[in-house]
Design a protein around this motif. Sequence first.
Motif, PDB file in Angstrom:
ATOM      1  N   ALA A  10      24.022 -31.932 -24.125  1.00 50.66           N
ATOM      2  CA  ALA A  10      23.692 -30.624 -24.535  1.00 50.66           C
ATOM      3  C   ALA A  10      22.284 -30.268 -24.487  1.00 50.66           C
ATOM      4  CB  ALA A  10      24.168 -30.801 -26.069  1.00 50.66           C
ATOM      5  N   GLN A  11      21.342 -31.071 -24.602  1.00 46.94           N
ATOM      6  CA  GLN A  11      20.044 -30.935 -24.219  1.00 46.94           C
ATOM      7  C   GLN A  11      19.786 -30.247 -22.895  1.00 46.94           C
ATOM      8  OE1 GLN A  11      17.124 -30.470 -25.700  1.00 46.94           O
ATOM      9  NE2 GLN A  11      17.512 -30.848 -27.964  1.00 46.94           N
ATOM     10  N   GLU A  12      20.130 -31.116 -22.008  1.00 50.15           N
ATOM     11  CA  GLU A  12      20.305 -30.913 -20.644  1.00 50.15           C
ATOM     12  C   GLU A  12      20.648 -29.575 -20.229  1.00 50.15           C
ATOM     13  OE1 GLU A  12      22.036 -33.740 -18.076  1.00 50.15           O
ATOM     14  OE2 GLU A  12      21.932 -32.584 -16.389  1.00 50.15           O
ATOM     15  N   THR A  13      21.824 -28.912 -20.675  1.00 54.89           N
ATOM     16  CA  THR A  13      22.218 -27.570 -20.675  1.00 54.89           C
ATOM     17  C   THR A  13      21.427 -26.638 -21.185  1.00 54.89           C
ATOM     18  OG1 THR A  13      24.398 -28.626 -20.616  1.00 54.89           O
ATOM     19  CG2 THR A  13      24.354 -26.014 -20.841  1.00 54.89           C
ATOM     20  N   ARG A  14      20.951 -26.887 -22.352  1.00 55.56           N
ATOM     21  CA  ARG A  14      19.948 -25.864 -23.256  1.00 55.56           C
ATOM     22  C   ARG A  14      18.754 -25.745 -22.395  1.00 55.56           C
ATOM     23  NH1 ARG A  14      16.164 -25.563 -26.734  1.00 55.56           N
ATOM     24  NH2 ARG A  14      15.337 -27.752 -26.613  1.00 55.56           N
ATOM     25  N   ARG A  15      17.932 -26.840 -22.070  1.00 57.94           N
ATOM     26  CA  ARG A  15      16.749 -26.718 -21.301  1.00 57.94           C
ATOM     27  C   ARG A  15      16.977 -26.314 -20.080  1.00 57.94           C
ATOM     28  NH1 ARG A  15      13.488 -32.276 -22.738  1.00 57.94           N
ATOM     29  NH2 ARG A  15      15.432 -33.123 -22.243  1.00 57.94           N
ATOM     30  N   ARG A  16      17.953 -26.609 -19.489  1.00 60.18           N
ATOM     31  CA  ARG A  16      18.333 -26.186 -17.871  1.00 60.18           C
ATOM     32  C   ARG A  16      17.961 -24.603 -18.109  1.00 60.18           C
ATOM     33  NH1 ARG A  16      19.218 -28.737 -13.462  1.00 60.18           N
ATOM     34  NH2 ARG A  16      19.997 -30.617 -14.613  1.00 60.18           N
ATOM     35  N   ALA A  17      18.889 -23.942 -19.182  1.00 59.79           N
ATOM     36  CA  ALA A  17      18.784 -22.372 -19.223  1.00 59.79           C
ATOM     37  C   ALA A  17      17.424 -21.855 -19.323  1.00 59.79           C
ATOM     38  CB  ALA A  17      19.825 -21.989 -20.389  1.00 59.79           C
ATOM     39  N   LEU A  18      16.658 -22.413 -20.316  1.00 57.21           N
ATOM     40  CA  LEU A  18      15.432 -22.031 -20.642  1.00 57.21           C
ATOM     41  C   LEU A  18      14.311 -22.292 -19.594  1.00 57.21           C
ATOM     42  CD1 LEU A  18      14.706 -23.533 -24.251  1.00 57.21           C
ATOM     43  CD2 LEU A  18      15.291 -21.254 -23.641  1.00 57.21           C
ATOM     44  N   VAL A  19      14.731 -23.193 -18.757  1.00 57.35           N
ATOM     45  CA  VAL A  19      13.787 -23.520 -17.509  1.00 57.35           C
ATOM     46  C   VAL A  19      14.054 -22.354 -16.459  1.00 57.35           C
ATOM     47  CG1 VAL A  19      13.434 -24.963 -15.497  1.00 57.35           C
ATOM     48  CG2 VAL A  19      13.064 -25.942 -17.533  1.00 57.35           C
ATOM     49  N   GLU A  20      15.388 -21.873 -16.345  1.00 56.79           N
ATOM     50  CA  GLU A  20      15.954 -20.855 -15.359  1.00 56.79           C
ATOM     51  C   GLU A  20      15.087 -19.728 -16.001  1.00 56.79           C
ATOM     52  OE1 GLU A  20      17.456 -20.634 -12.802  1.00 56.79           O
ATOM     53  OE2 GLU A  20      17.310 -22.810 -12.698  1.00 56.79           O
ATOM     54  N   ARG A  21      15.194 -19.383 -17.064  1.00 59.92           N
ATOM     55  CA  ARG A  21      14.293 -18.152 -17.942  1.00 59.92           C
ATOM     56  C   ARG A  21      12.802 -18.225 -17.451  1.00 59.92           C
ATOM     57  NH1 ARG A  21      15.371 -16.933 -24.278  1.00 59.92           N
ATOM     58  NH2 ARG A  21      17.689 -17.896 -23.644  1.00 59.92           N
ATOM     59  N   VAL A  22      12.293 -19.318 -17.459  1.00 61.42           N
ATOM     60  CA  VAL A  22      10.701 -19.410 -17.111  1.00 61.42           C
ATOM     61  C   VAL A  22      10.569 -19.127 -15.597  1.00 61.42           C
ATOM     62  CG1 VAL A  22       8.831 -20.798 -17.065  1.00 61.42           C
ATOM     63  CG2 VAL A  22      10.352 -21.102 -19.240  1.00 61.42           C
ATOM     64  N   ARG A  23      11.408 -19.796 -14.820  1.00 63.76           N
ATOM     65  CA  ARG A  23      11.328 -19.683 -13.419  1.00 63.76           C
ATOM     66  C   ARG A  23      11.728 -18.342 -13.029  1.00 63.76           C
ATOM     67  NH1 ARG A  23      11.535 -24.152  -9.886  1.00 63.76           N
ATOM     68  NH2 ARG A  23      13.061 -23.188  -8.378  1.00 63.76           N
ATOM     69  N   ALA A  24      12.445 -17.614 -13.742  1.00 57.05           N
ATOM     70  CA  ALA A  24      12.780 -16.089 -13.244  1.00 57.05           C
ATOM     71  C   ALA A  24      11.592 -15.474 -13.586  1.00 57.05           C
ATOM     72  CB  ALA A  24      14.093 -15.583 -13.876  1.00 57.05           C
ATOM     73  N   ALA A  25      10.755 -15.634 -14.963  1.00 57.68           N
ATOM     74  CA  ALA A  25       9.831 -14.693 -15.287  1.00 57.68           C
ATOM     75  C   ALA A  25       8.685 -14.836 -14.337  1.00 57.68           C
ATOM     76  CB  ALA A  25       9.653 -15.134 -16.999  1.00 57.68           C
ATOM     77  N   ALA A  26       8.235 -16.027 -14.107  1.00 55.87           N
ATOM     78  CA  ALA A  26       7.298 -16.381 -13.149  1.00 55.87           C
ATOM     79  C   ALA A  26       7.610 -15.939 -11.744  1.00 55.87           C
ATOM     80  CB  ALA A  26       7.042 -17.883 -12.907  1.00 55.87           C
TER      81      ALA A  26
END
Lengths: 85, 387
Positions: free
Chosen positions: B264-280
């Motif tokens: 669950a943590q993997e899925t949750r954090r993967r989505a947040l990392v996607e958000r950061v990479r897209a914002a960058a």
Amino acid sequence: MSDTLVDARGLRCPLPVIRLATAAKGLPAGAELTVLSTDPAAKLDVPAWCRMRGHEHVGTREHHAEAGDGAWEGRDGWAVTVRLN
Amino acid sequence: MTHATPGTPDRVYLDNGGRAPWHPLARQAFEQALADGWADPRRLHAEGRRAARLLDGAREAIAAVLGARTQEVHFTPSHTASLHAAVASAAAARRRAGTTVVAGAVERAAVLHAARQAAGATGEHKDPVPVDRLGRVDTDAMIAAVQAPGVALAALQHANGEVGTVQPVEAVHDAARAAGVPLLVDAGASVGHVAVPETWDLLAADPADWGGPAGVGVLAARQRVRTSAVGPEDEDPWAPGGVSVPLAFAAAVALQAVEADRAAQETRRRALVERVRAAAARIPDVEVVGDPDDRLPHVATFSFLYVDGEALVTELDRYGFAVGSGSACTASTLEPSHVLAAMGVLTHGNVRIALDRSTDADEIDRFCAVLPGAVGRVRDMLGVGGL
């Protein structure tokens, strides 16, 4: 032989790349510039700049400052040559 | 959504790689082990035996997660100590086969330095195996290097902690096994975050990275792997003088706790990392680094052109965000991160973040909101508009 020499020796990242980009501004496609640098990051970052900006990294060679080169005499660095597109 | 401004007390810590806050259950376990396991586990009295039972329990719990036997798991003083000892002792045991330690170019400095030392004055030191632009080792080159004569040991990380890219551990292990060469897998950035492969002969894992304490490391060595102690003789060659029972116990409880909801943590954090990479990626003149898909779920790295990495780390810190960087100007040496250098990506203006399990979506949104302005201000300081 390069058209323009950018002497960025003694400058730390990201200043050598900024000096290069400033010198390249307004130059036509095909112009060659050579950056002299003593910063190990510059020899990595100039090719990265070329890739990000669509220019060509022509080559990198070690540069040894000869006698008569002022304060740089005897110091080693790199000469990185790029061709603008 | 709140906007962080300088002086705001609520800090957002995004530099959790290799040193994350303790999991709450690790704190509890540590307290318990201080009360029950303070004695020397090598002594024969009741207090010593109680400490030894806690230590054995810790080893058993970690072995279960790593897919190892209990007796294959050793505690060491730190992750760096695990890597040094693994390289030195596995290479020493195969001295007759050779002294070369084959390693990927983006292995931790501890592995690369230990490999160089194992080669010794007389031995053959081979240059590390190159990686591609995404940071993945050249599998064919690695396999060829492993199969060459004179190889004592191969070392390949499970995933790179600086840029997140997952390495081809299974393919390299197959080739190493066929060649009779043991493979050391540095899983220090991945254990507790993603499933661990079982394709290794020695595996190092880092409690401080998964929410356990610093000051203790984990090294697993399959029983079939020969090792030779390289230090002076000691009852415990992996941790001369013995390991801290409370630290080892807290490390094991933390690992059990993070494994319980890892997926669950993997899925949750993967989505947040996607958000950061897209914002960058939306910020002009940026290189978002590492494999976009086959990567650690909690690590994101990017380099901004014409940005001083030190100035950007300081500017983000002023706004309440703690981040890491691989730029040369943030290191004590002139050299930028050897990982970024080996990948051939931009090394200046580098920011790397590692999300903790406690990092939430609001914190990531605030970071994404602050990042473009921070990059712009640092660029303005250098007067690079229009370049």
